[in-house]
Each structure stands twice: as C-alpha cells, then as structure tokens.
Design a protein around this motif. Structure first.
Motif, PDB file in Angstrom:
ATOM      1  N   SER A  16       0.081  -8.109 -20.181  1.00 53.43           N
ATOM      2  CA  SER A  16      -0.682  -7.368 -19.182  1.00 53.43           C
ATOM      3  C   SER A  16      -2.047  -6.989 -19.736  1.00 53.43           C
ATOM      4  O   SER A  16      -2.297  -7.048 -20.950  1.00 53.43           O
ATOM      5  N   TYR A  17      -2.932  -6.590 -18.823  1.00 56.13           N
ATOM      6  CA  TYR A  17      -4.288  -6.178 -19.192  1.00 56.13           C
ATOM      7  C   TYR A  17      -4.675  -5.019 -18.302  1.00 56.13           C
ATOM      8  O   TYR A  17      -4.532  -5.072 -17.077  1.00 56.13           O
ATOM      9  N   SER A  18      -5.181  -3.945 -18.923  1.00 53.80           N
ATOM     10  CA  SER A  18      -5.495  -2.738 -18.176  1.00 53.80           C
ATOM     11  C   SER A  18      -6.978  -2.416 -18.266  1.00 53.80           C
ATOM     12  O   SER A  18      -7.593  -2.593 -19.320  1.00 53.80           O
ATOM     13  N   SER A  19      -7.543  -1.936 -17.168  1.00 51.01           N
ATOM     14  CA  SER A  19      -8.959  -1.564 -17.155  1.00 51.01           C
ATOM     15  C   SER A  19      -9.220  -0.322 -17.992  1.00 51.01           C
ATOM     16  O   SER A  19     -10.344  -0.042 -18.377  1.00 51.01           O
ATOM     17  N   THR A  20      -8.174   0.435 -18.299  1.00 48.34           N
ATOM     18  CA  THR A  20      -8.336   1.634 -19.124  1.00 48.34           C
ATOM     19  C   THR A  20      -8.162   1.350 -20.606  1.00 48.34           C
ATOM     20  O   THR A  20      -8.390   2.211 -21.440  1.00 48.34           O
ATOM     21  N   GLU A  36       0.359  -9.715 -10.779  1.00 48.14           N
ATOM     22  CA  GLU A  36       0.278  -8.597  -9.855  1.00 48.14           C
ATOM     23  C   GLU A  36      -0.624  -7.512 -10.427  1.00 48.14           C
ATOM     24  O   GLU A  36      -0.513  -7.140 -11.588  1.00 48.14           O
ATOM     25  N   THR A  37      -1.536  -7.040  -9.586  1.00 46.67           N
ATOM     26  CA  THR A  37      -2.516  -6.046 -10.000  1.00 46.67           C
ATOM     27  C   THR A  37      -2.273  -4.745  -9.255  1.00 46.67           C
ATOM     28  O   THR A  37      -2.294  -4.716  -8.023  1.00 46.67           O
ATOM     29  N   SER A  38      -2.046  -3.675 -10.011  1.00 47.36           N
ATOM     30  CA  SER A  38      -1.827  -2.347  -9.425  1.00 47.36           C
ATOM     31  C   SER A  38      -3.080  -1.508  -9.613  1.00 47.36           C
ATOM     32  O   SER A  38      -3.668  -1.483 -10.700  1.00 47.36           O
ATOM     33  N   THR A  39      -3.499  -0.818  -8.561  1.00 48.02           N
ATOM     34  CA  THR A  39      -4.691   0.027  -8.592  1.00 48.02           C
ATOM     35  C   THR A  39      -4.316   1.440  -8.221  1.00 48.02           C
ATOM     36  O   THR A  39      -3.606   1.665  -7.229  1.00 48.02           O
ATOM     37  N   ASP A  40      -4.769   2.425  -9.038  1.00 45.58           N
ATOM     38  CA  ASP A  40      -4.434   3.817  -8.748  1.00 45.58           C
ATOM     39  C   ASP A  40      -5.562   4.512  -7.985  1.00 45.58           C
ATOM     40  O   ASP A  40      -6.585   3.896  -7.663  1.00 45.58           O
ATOM     41  N   LYS A  41      -5.376   5.789  -7.708  1.00 44.38           N
ATOM     42  CA  LYS A  41      -6.323   6.534  -6.881  1.00 44.38           C
ATOM     43  C   LYS A  41      -7.686   6.648  -7.534  1.00 44.38           C
ATOM     44  O   LYS A  41      -8.721   6.752  -6.859  1.00 44.38           O
ATOM     45  N   GLY A  77      -9.115   4.317  -9.183  1.00 43.42           N
ATOM     46  CA  GLY A  77      -9.736   2.996  -9.255  1.00 43.42           C
ATOM     47  C   GLY A  77      -9.370   2.212 -10.498  1.00 43.42           C
ATOM     48  O   GLY A  77      -9.849   1.093 -10.701  1.00 43.42           O
ATOM     49  N   ASN A  78      -8.517   2.784 -11.361  1.00 41.84           N
ATOM     50  CA  ASN A  78      -8.064   2.070 -12.548  1.00 41.84           C
ATOM     51  C   ASN A  78      -7.031   1.017 -12.149  1.00 41.84           C
ATOM     52  O   ASN A  78      -6.259   1.216 -11.209  1.00 41.84           O
ATOM     53  N   SER A  79      -7.029  -0.097 -12.874  1.00 40.51           N
ATOM     54  CA  SER A  79      -6.119  -1.174 -12.513  1.00 40.51           C
ATOM     55  C   SER A  79      -5.397  -1.733 -13.736  1.00 40.51           C
ATOM     56  O   SER A  79      -5.891  -1.650 -14.866  1.00 40.51           O
ATOM     57  N   GLU A  80      -4.236  -2.302 -13.493  1.00 41.83           N
ATOM     58  CA  GLU A  80      -3.482  -3.007 -14.516  1.00 41.83           C
ATOM     59  C   GLU A  80      -2.923  -4.283 -13.904  1.00 41.83           C
ATOM     60  O   GLU A  80      -2.361  -4.259 -12.805  1.00 41.83           O
ATOM     61  N   THR A  81      -3.121  -5.393 -14.611  1.00 38.79           N
ATOM     62  CA  THR A  81      -2.609  -6.673 -14.137  1.00 38.79           C
ATOM     63  C   THR A  81      -1.498  -7.147 -15.056  1.00 38.79           C
ATOM     64  O   THR A  81      -1.671  -7.209 -16.278  1.00 38.79           O
ATOM     65  N   LYS A  82      -0.364  -7.480 -14.446  1.00 42.42           N
ATOM     66  CA  LYS A  82       0.777  -8.022 -15.188  1.00 42.42           C
ATOM     67  C   LYS A  82       0.907  -9.499 -14.854  1.00 42.42           C
ATOM     68  O   LYS A  82       0.799  -9.890 -13.687  1.00 42.42           O
ATOM     69  N   TYR A  83       1.152 -10.304 -15.887  1.00 37.16           N
ATOM     70  CA  TYR A  83       1.207 -11.759 -15.726  1.00 37.16           C
ATOM     71  C   TYR A  83       2.623 -12.266 -16.005  1.00 37.16           C
ATOM     72  O   TYR A  83       3.289 -11.819 -16.936  1.00 37.16           O
ATOM     73  N   TYR A  84       3.039 -13.248 -15.183  1.00 37.68           N
ATOM     74  CA  TYR A  84       4.367 -13.833 -15.320  1.00 37.68           C
ATOM     75  C   TYR A  84       4.261 -15.357 -15.289  1.00 37.68           C
ATOM     76  O   TYR A  84       3.440 -15.930 -14.567  1.00 37.68           O
ATOM     77  N   GLY A  85       5.133 -16.006 -16.081  1.00 33.67           N
ATOM     78  CA  GLY A  85       5.141 -17.463 -16.145  1.00 33.67           C
ATOM     79  C   GLY A  85       6.294 -18.052 -15.379  1.00 33.67           C
ATOM     80  O   GLY A  85       6.774 -17.473 -14.393  1.00 33.67           O
ATOM     81  N   TYR A 137       0.833  -1.207   0.000  1.00 38.19           N
ATOM     82  CA  TYR A 137       0.000   0.000   0.000  1.00 38.19           C
ATOM     83  C   TYR A 137       0.868   1.258   0.000  1.00 38.19           C
ATOM     84  O   TYR A 137       1.713   1.436   0.885  1.00 38.19           O
ATOM     85  N   GLU A 138       0.664   2.127  -1.015  1.00 37.10           N
ATOM     86  CA  GLU A 138       1.202   3.480  -0.959  1.00 37.10           C
ATOM     87  C   GLU A 138       0.230   4.358  -0.190  1.00 37.10           C
ATOM     88  O   GLU A 138       0.605   5.346   0.432  1.00 37.10           O
ATOM     89  N   SER A 139      -1.052   3.997  -0.263  1.00 39.48           N
ATOM     90  CA  SER A 139      -2.141   4.624   0.479  1.00 39.48           C
ATOM     91  C   SER A 139      -3.295   3.629   0.431  1.00 39.48           C
ATOM     92  O   SER A 139      -3.222   2.631  -0.286  1.00 39.48           O
ATOM     93  N   PRO A 140      -4.386   3.867   1.166  1.00 38.21           N
ATOM     94  CA  PRO A 140      -5.510   2.929   1.096  1.00 38.21           C
ATOM     95  C   PRO A 140      -6.078   2.786  -0.319  1.00 38.21           C
ATOM     96  O   PRO A 140      -6.660   1.751  -0.646  1.00 38.21           O
ATOM     97  N   GLU A 141      -5.909   3.809  -1.169  1.00 35.21           N
ATOM     98  CA  GLU A 141      -6.461   3.765  -2.526  1.00 35.21           C
ATOM     99  C   GLU A 141      -5.451   3.308  -3.562  1.00 35.21           C
ATOM    100  O   GLU A 141      -5.833   2.821  -4.635  1.00 35.21           O
ATOM    101  N   VAL A 142      -4.177   3.448  -3.304  1.00 38.79           N
ATOM    102  CA  VAL A 142      -3.121   3.108  -4.263  1.00 38.79           C
ATOM    103  C   VAL A 142      -2.331   1.928  -3.714  1.00 38.79           C
ATOM    104  O   VAL A 142      -1.650   2.052  -2.686  1.00 38.79           O
ATOM    105  N   TYR A 143      -2.438   0.790  -4.408  1.00 35.28           N
ATOM    106  CA  TYR A 143      -1.788  -0.415  -3.891  1.00 35.28           C
ATOM    107  C   TYR A 143      -1.516  -1.412  -5.018  1.00 35.28           C
ATOM    108  O   TYR A 143      -2.064  -1.306  -6.120  1.00 35.28           O
TER     109      TYR A 143
END
Length: 507
Positions: free
Chosen positions: A193-197, A170-175, A177-185, A149-155
C-alpha cells in the motif's frame, strides 16, 4: 336543486378530464415547441394536492412519471418518487424528492440494465451509497470500478477486472483529504500500500488492463525507490532493479526470460547518490511493450546511446567519449544505415543530423542545408548555404506548400534576426523589407500571429504599424519612432520581427 348539483358536478368532472388531456410539446432540448416539431410531450392531472406529470417519447412510450407541487416546465417542484424510462420501457433511473429537494433513495441504470448508482440523500445534501462503472472496450474503458461513499468526503474507490475481490487496487479517502491505496495481484493477493500521509515509504503498483495484470511494482524507503520490478504481459519479469546506500543493479530480460543486460550503480564522486557505472541501461516505453533507449556505461562514463522509435525499431546510435558526442548513426526501419554525422568539439561537423521534425546537413562544421517539417510531414521551411556569397537563403511555406517568404541572411549574423525578406501573396512576390536586429529598416511586411495580423512599414524615422483582428477589421493604426523600437531597454516592442514569427505565420 338536485338537477343544479348534478350539472355542477358534471362540469367539474369535465374540467378535470379536459385538464388531464392537455398536452405540452417539447423539442429534443426540452424547449416548448409545436406538435409537428416535438420529440417529447407531457400530460398532467391532479392527484390530491399534487400534480401527476407524465412525459412521453414521440411514439407514445412513457419517458417519465412523478408527482409535483409545481409542474411548470424547467421549474418543476417534485414531491415523492420520480421515475425515468428508456425508449424500450426499462427503468433508466428514479429519485425521491421532498418539496423539490432530492431526499431519500436514488438509483440509475445503464443501457444493459446494470446498476450505475445506488445512493441515498439526506436533507442536508449529504449522501451515502455506491456508484459503478463497467468495462466498455468499444469506448476504451478497460476496467470496472465501484465507489462506496460513507459521505461525499469519505469514500473508497475500487478499480478491478472481473472479480471485485480479485486483482484490483482500492483507494480510500478520509474527511481531511488524505488517501491510502492498497494494491492486490492475482486472486486478490495483497502486494502492499501507499499512503499520502507517509509518502517516504510504501509500495506503488501499475497494471496492464484488458485483462488486468501487474505491470510494475515500486518499493519506496525514505522517499527513494529501493526496489522496482517490471513485468511483461505474459507475467515474466522484464526488468528488476535494487538499490541500497552504497550500490545497486538493474537487470533486464527479454520476453522469454533470457537476461540481455545488466547495469551496476555506484555512489557518485561526491558520495551523495547512486549513478550508473558499468553495463547496459535499458529504458522501456511507457507501456513497457518495447525499449525506448539503451545506454551503455563504462567506468562511470556513458559511451553509447541507442534510441528506438514508437514501433521499437532502432532509430539512432550515438557514440560518446567523456559524455561528449563523437558520432551519430541513423537507421531506416529495415535496419539499414540512413545517414551519419561526425561531431567535433561537441558540435556537428560533417554529415546529416535528424531530430524531431528537423533535418540538417553539415560540411566542415558549416550548416549547408536544413529542413523543418510539420507534424504531418509537410515541409515548413528550408535553409541553404550560398558559399559564393557567404549567405543563407531561406524559404518558408504555408500548409498548402505555397511560398510565404524568402529571405537572405549573412553567415556571420549575430543572434538577433537580420535579413532581406521578400513576401509572397498568392504565389507572387508582393512586399520587400530589410530587417536589422529584428527592426524593419525599409520596405513593408505582413504576418499573422495567434490572434491578429500585423502590417509593418518603414517610413523614414517612423514605423507604421497596422493591426487587424481575426475578421480582418483594422483595430490599431500607429506611428512609432524607430529609435524607440531599437532601444534594447524597450521590453514592449510592438514591431519586432523574428525568424520564429515568420515560421509561425500562415498567411
């Protein structure tokens, strides 16, 4: 004078000693109780301007200690570091407070001493830090996780196997509420990766767990899946699918890597989207461990459909022509033929049909016997055709197998429920009634809905309705005009009786 001072000092020290020895007893819910019923107890003593609180387990092992400005049970105002302990004396957690508000570092640990939380709170209520969960196969948790957590909203949340830098996502969420998930094998190699934006393009990966392995990779372009690969638990490709604007294919392999099916896609006649055209379409179960269906296409038409049960055994085989069912064959688990049914003009004609919790037998296009079963396999109802009277004779059973209702319906009955009903109570005939178009014409009937029990009786031009709550208390006793209930424009009918109501009743 000296003697008086000494006595006063002694009395003051005695008061402190007595105060420090005072005990408050609590039950398992931390409610005050007596010593003989206690599970915990508390001792307090002054520490400067504050009070030192020490809580103990019943056996005298320290459970918690910390300073507070108010030690009132359930309303403590902590100030400083407060620490909780396990029955074995290990630190369970600690938190830091300022005038009752959590400010500063806090940590907590699991029964094995592993860190669960390492967070620092600010005065404004926000926090930074990390939280963790761990594999626990006995409790069906098959992966580790860490959230930073960088903050309750950014993690950022990381789901991983044994090595947090190895196979993971790993899924990163910004202030916002947008998210991006990075996948590793394997060995932490990036897959995509896949982004909500940017939902039109990207990669989505699914995994097996315990141990963690890639099970499926889907690539998106302009909102559509253009490439998909499914892997078996042994790492070999089970299925690969590729599509472009004009055509595509899906190839299926067995666990050894041998090709067992190939499907070709072509543009639909309207030229809008790709449709199966030629070959075998294998659909895998949700966990990719077996096939759920196999459909065969020829010149754009589906000609065969095979369905498999949850153990991967062939359950049914459906033959089609111009997308209309011609015949269905059903199989036992050992592969032997269980039954078959022939269709005419798209409708069951001759044979036995099996669907979820339903068995129907047809002869020359007429349903002659049907059975409905509960999820546990007990019969709920059955319907038999009486050829001599051209009627159906039905029976409904309760969960214990006792008869609830029997009723007779005309074969030529319209869509609205009409029947002559006999209701059984304690295994014996009790009430009789005649229903036409869902409205009682004579007699009396009683049935249970989700929340109430209704008793409906016909008396001349009136319908007597009595409603009882779950405790059997009469909550409604009404006299309703039969004509108003028979009015098709009346959408709030209170006395309608349908076959579904009888089937769901369990008096």
């Amino acid at each position: 004078m000296k003697k008086l001072f000494a006595l006063t000092l002694f009395a003051f020290l005695l008061n402190i000693s007595v105060f420090s020895q005072e005990k408050i007893y609590f039950d398992e819910n931390w409610e005050k109780t007596t010593q003989d019923k206690m599970e915990y107890y508390r001792q307090t003593e002054p520490k400067g301007k504050l009070i030192l609180i020490k809580d103990y387990y019943k056996d005298g092992t320290l459970q918690m200690e910390g300073l507070a400005s108010d030690a009132t049970p359930q309303s403590e105002v902590y100030d400083g570091k407060v620490t909780w302990y396990t029955r074995e004396g290990k630190t369970l957690s600690f938190s830091t407070y300022s005038k009752g508000k959590q400010v500063g570092p806090t940590q907590s640990f699991d029964a094995k001493g592993r860190l669960l939380e390492d967070v620092t709170y600010s005065k404004d209520g926000s926090f930074t830090g990390k939280t963790f969960t761990y594999k626990d196969i006995e409790n069906f948790v098959y992966f580790n996780s860490a959230t930073v957590y960088e903050s309750p909203e950014v993690y950022k949340m990381i789901i991983y196997d044994d090595d947090i830098k190895g196979i993971r996502y790993e899924t990163s969420t910004d202030k916002a509420g947008n998210s991006e998930t990075k996948y590793y094998g394997d060995k932490g190699k990036s897959i995509g990766s896949y982004s909500s934006t940017s939902t039109n393009n990207g990669v989505i990966v699914e995994y097996y767990y315990n141990p963690m392995k890639v099970s499926k990779i889907e690539k998106y372009k302009n909102g559509s899946i253009v490439e998909s690969t499914i892997f078996g638990e042994n790492g070999k490709v089970l299925q690969e699918e590729k599509k472009n604007k004009k055509d595509g294919y899906k190839t299926t392999y067995d666990e050894s890597g041998k090709k067992i099916g190939n499907l070709i896609y072509k543009l639909s006649s309207e030229g809008e989207y790709l449709t199966p055209y030629e070959g075998e379409d294998y659909q895998l179960s949700y966990n990719f461990l077996q096939f759920s269906t196999i459909e065969v296409y020829k010149n754009g038409s589906r000609i065969l459909n095979k369905e498999f049960n949850e153990t991967g055994k062939l359950f049914s085989e459906k033959t089609l022509k111009d997308d209309a069912v011609q015949e269905i064959k059903y199989y036992n688990d050992n592969g032997s033929l269980k039954s078959s049914i022939i269709y005419k003009d798209g409708l069951p004609y001759s044979g036995t049909l099996y669907e979820t919790n339903l068995e129907e037998q047809y002869k020359d296009g007429v349903l002659i016997h049907s059975k409905v079963f509960s999820e546990t396999g007990k019969i709920q109802s059955e319907k038999k055709f009486n050829a001599a009277k051209n009627t159906y004779e039905s029976t409904i059973y309760n969960d214990k197998g006792s008869i609830l209702y029997t009723y007779i319906q005309s074969l030529n009955e319209d869509s609205s429920f009409s029947a002559q009903i006999v209701q059984y109570i304690n295994g014996k005939p009790a009430n009789k009634s005649v229903i036409k178009n869902e409205i009682i014409q004579s007699g009396k009937i009683k049935f249970k809905t989700d929340y109430v029990t209704k008793e409906i009786e016909r008396s001349g031009k009136w319908i007597i309705l009595k409603v009882y709550d779950a405790n059997g208390k009469l909550v409604q006793d009404s006299k309703i005009s039969a004509e108003s209930e028979q009015d098709d424009t009346n959408y709030s009918k209170q006395t309608s009786i349908t076959e579904d109501i009888l089937l769901s009743s369990n008096l």
